[in-house]
Design a protein around this motif. Structure first.
Motif, PDB file in Angstrom:
ATOM      1  N   ILE A   1      -9.919 -19.421   2.558  1.00  0.00           N
ATOM      2  CA  ILE A   1     -10.972 -18.641   1.913  1.00  0.00           C
ATOM      3  C   ILE A   1     -12.360 -18.968   2.466  1.00  0.00           C
ATOM      4  N   GLN A   2     -12.606 -20.226   2.792  1.00  0.00           N
ATOM      5  CA  GLN A   2     -13.929 -20.635   3.263  1.00  0.00           C
ATOM      6  C   GLN A   2     -14.355 -19.843   4.499  1.00  0.00           C
ATOM      7  N   GLU A   3     -13.475 -19.750   5.499  1.00  0.00           N
ATOM      8  CA  GLU A   3     -13.795 -18.998   6.719  1.00  0.00           C
ATOM      9  C   GLU A   3     -13.727 -17.496   6.464  1.00  0.00           C
ATOM     10  N   ALA A   4     -12.832 -17.072   5.581  1.00  0.00           N
ATOM     11  CA  ALA A   4     -12.717 -15.652   5.249  1.00  0.00           C
ATOM     12  C   ALA A   4     -14.015 -15.122   4.660  1.00  0.00           C
ATOM     13  N   MET A   5     -14.664 -15.927   3.829  1.00  0.00           N
ATOM     14  CA  MET A   5     -15.948 -15.525   3.252  1.00  0.00           C
ATOM     15  C   MET A   5     -16.989 -15.304   4.348  1.00  0.00           C
ATOM     16  N   LYS A   6     -16.970 -16.137   5.377  1.00  0.00           N
ATOM     17  CA  LYS A   6     -17.925 -15.998   6.479  1.00  0.00           C
ATOM     18  C   LYS A   6     -17.662 -14.717   7.272  1.00  0.00           C
TER      19      LYS A   6
END
Length: 368
Positions: free
Chosen positions: A275-280
Motif C-alpha cells: 500500500i505504501q508504494e501504491a499510494m505514491k
C-alpha cells in the motif's frame, strides 16, 4: 508496539473454473499468508500470491524472502515509526514485491488497529463501498459468451474480458460473441496481458472501434517493458489504454506518465510491494490527471481486503477489479470485506477487519 515475530503460512484453494489469460492458466490459488505479531499481543495479517509470469515470485521465494530476509530486519522495530518501517521494508531486498506487499499489508492492518479505525478511513476514507467487475477467461467465443451471460445474469454490469491468444480475428470474434449475448448496456473492458505487438494492437483496436463493439478500455496490450510501444498504441487509438504490467513502482509510473504512454494505470499491491508504494503511484497519476484502477492477482479475500481498503480511500481510483475471491471454491478468510453481489462493503472493525480467532484456526489448519 514492537514487532516480535513475522510468520509465513502456505494456503491453497481450488478455483471453481480454470482461469485463463494470455500468460497462464490457473486451477488452484496458491498463496502465502503472513502473520505479524507485536509485543503487546496485537496481530496483523497480509497475503502474497506468487505470480511467476508477472512478478517472478514463487511460493518458495516468497517464504524465504519473508522469513529469512525481511523478518530479521524488521523484528524489534516500533509500528508507530511507520516511515522507518516502510523504508527498511523497501530496502530489505531487491524486487520480491509480493513478499513485501504481504508484510506491508500486515503493518497497515496493525496501524488501523492502533488508530481504532478501518484501514480505508485511516488512508483517506473517500467511500465506504465499491463495485467490482468480473473477469471472463480467454476461451473459444461460444464459451466466453456463455460465461459472460452467466456473470451478467448474476448482476455484473462490467466485464473484464481476457484476450491476446491466437490471431487478431479470433480476439475480435470473442468480443463480437460476447456483445451478441450481453447487449450494449454492459461495459466491456479488455485485458490483452501483453499479448499483442504494437502495430497488431492498433489494428485490432481500430477494427473493434469500427465495428462499434463499445470497448471501455484496453489493458496492457503490449509487452511490459515496451513502454514506447505502449505509447504508440495510446497515440494511435481512440479507446483508452491502461498500463498494468508496465507499472510496478512510482518510478515506472512517472516514466509512463511523462511519456503519455497510457491513459490509465492499473495498480496492484503485488506489483507495487504494498500500500505504501501504491499510494505514491496513485498520487503521481492524479497529478498528471490520470485515473487509476486497482486490481489483483488470483488471491484470497485476505489480499483483496487490503487492496479494497486502499482503493476505497482515494478519489482518483475510479475502477475496481476485485473478483478473485468469487472465483474460488470456498472462502477461507475469517472477516474482512463482504460481497453483496457486485458490491463490496467494509467491516466497521479497525484495520482490515479480520476475525483474529478465526484466522488463527485457519493457520492451524494449514490454510486448507
Amino acid at each position: 508496539m514492537r514487532i516480535q515475530t513475522i510468520e509465513a503460512f502456505p494456503v491453497a484453494v481450488p478455483l471453481t473454473k480454470p482461469f485463463k489469460t494470455a500468460l497462464r492458466t490457473v486451477t488452484t490459488a496458491h498463496s502465502i499468508f503472513v502473520k505479524l505479531t507485536c509485543d503487546d499481543g496485537s496481530v496483523g495479517y497480509g497475503e502474497a500470491p506468487p505470480t511467476h509470469v508477472i512478478t517472478g515470485d514463487s511460493m518458495g521465494s516468497v517464504t524465504y524472502a519473508i522469513q529469512e530476509v525481511i523478518a530479521p530486519q524488521l523484528i524489534g522495530l516500533d509500528i508507530s515509526h511507520r516511515e522507518e518501517l516502510f523504508h527498511k521494508l523497501k530496502r530489505s531486498i531487491v524486487r520480491n514485491t509480493s513478499a513485501k506487499a504481504a508484510v506491508d499489508m500486515a503493518i497497515h492492518d496493525l496501524l488501523g488497529q492502533h488508530a481504532k479505525m478501518p484501514l480505508y478511513q485511516l488512508l483517506g476514507g473517500f467511500q465506504n463501498e465499491i463495485d467490482t467487475d468480473f473477469t471472463v477467461s480467454v476461451n473459444d467465443p461460444a464459451e466466453m459468451a456463455d460465461d459472460a451471460a452467466s456473470y451478467v445474469q448474476n448482476g455484473f454490469q462490467v466485464l473484464k474480458v481476457k484476450v491476446g491468444i491466437g490471431k487478431i480475428e479470433e480476439d475480435i470474434e470473442r468480443i463480437r460473441a460476447i456483445r451478441r449475448r450481453v447487449g450494449h448496456a454492459v461495459k466491456i473492458r479488455l485485458d490483452a496481458n501483453q499479448g499483442w505487438k504494437p502495430k497488431e494492437a492498433v489494428l485490432a483496436i481500430g477494427r473493434m472501434e469500427d465495428a462499434g463493439l463499445g470497448i471501455e478500455l484496453i489493458e496492457q496490450p503490449v509487452l511490459a517493458d515496451d513502454v514506447e510501444g505502449l505509447r504508440y498504441v495510446t497515440a494511435h487509438t481512440l479507446t483508452p489504454i491502461m498500463a498494468d504490467e508496465s507499472v510496478f513502482s512510482a518510478k515506472d509510473a512517472l516514466r509512463v506518465l511523462q511519456l503519455g504512454a497510457a491513459d490509465l494505470i492499473n495498480i496492484k499491491l503485488m506489483k507495487s510491494g504494498g500500500i505504501q508504494e501504491a499510494m505514491k503511484i496513485n498520487t503521481l497519476a492524479e497529478a498528471f490527471g490520470v485515473e487509476c484502477m486497482v486490481g489483483s492477482m488470483i488471491e484470497t479475500k485476505l489480499g483483496i481486503t487490503a487492496a479494497a481498503h486502499f482503493a476505497a480511500s482515494q478519489p482518483n481510483i475510479t475502477r475496481f477489479d476485485f473478483d478473485a475471491p468469487l472465483m474460488l471454491s470456498k472462502d477461507i478468510v475469517a472477516g474482512g470485506i463482504e460481497y453483496d453481489g457486485t458490491l463490496i462493503r467494509f467491516a466497521k472493525a479497525p484495520g482490515l477487519g479480520l476475525d483474529i480467532e478465526g484466522m488463527e484456526e485457519i493457520m492451524k489448519g494449514d490454510g486448507q
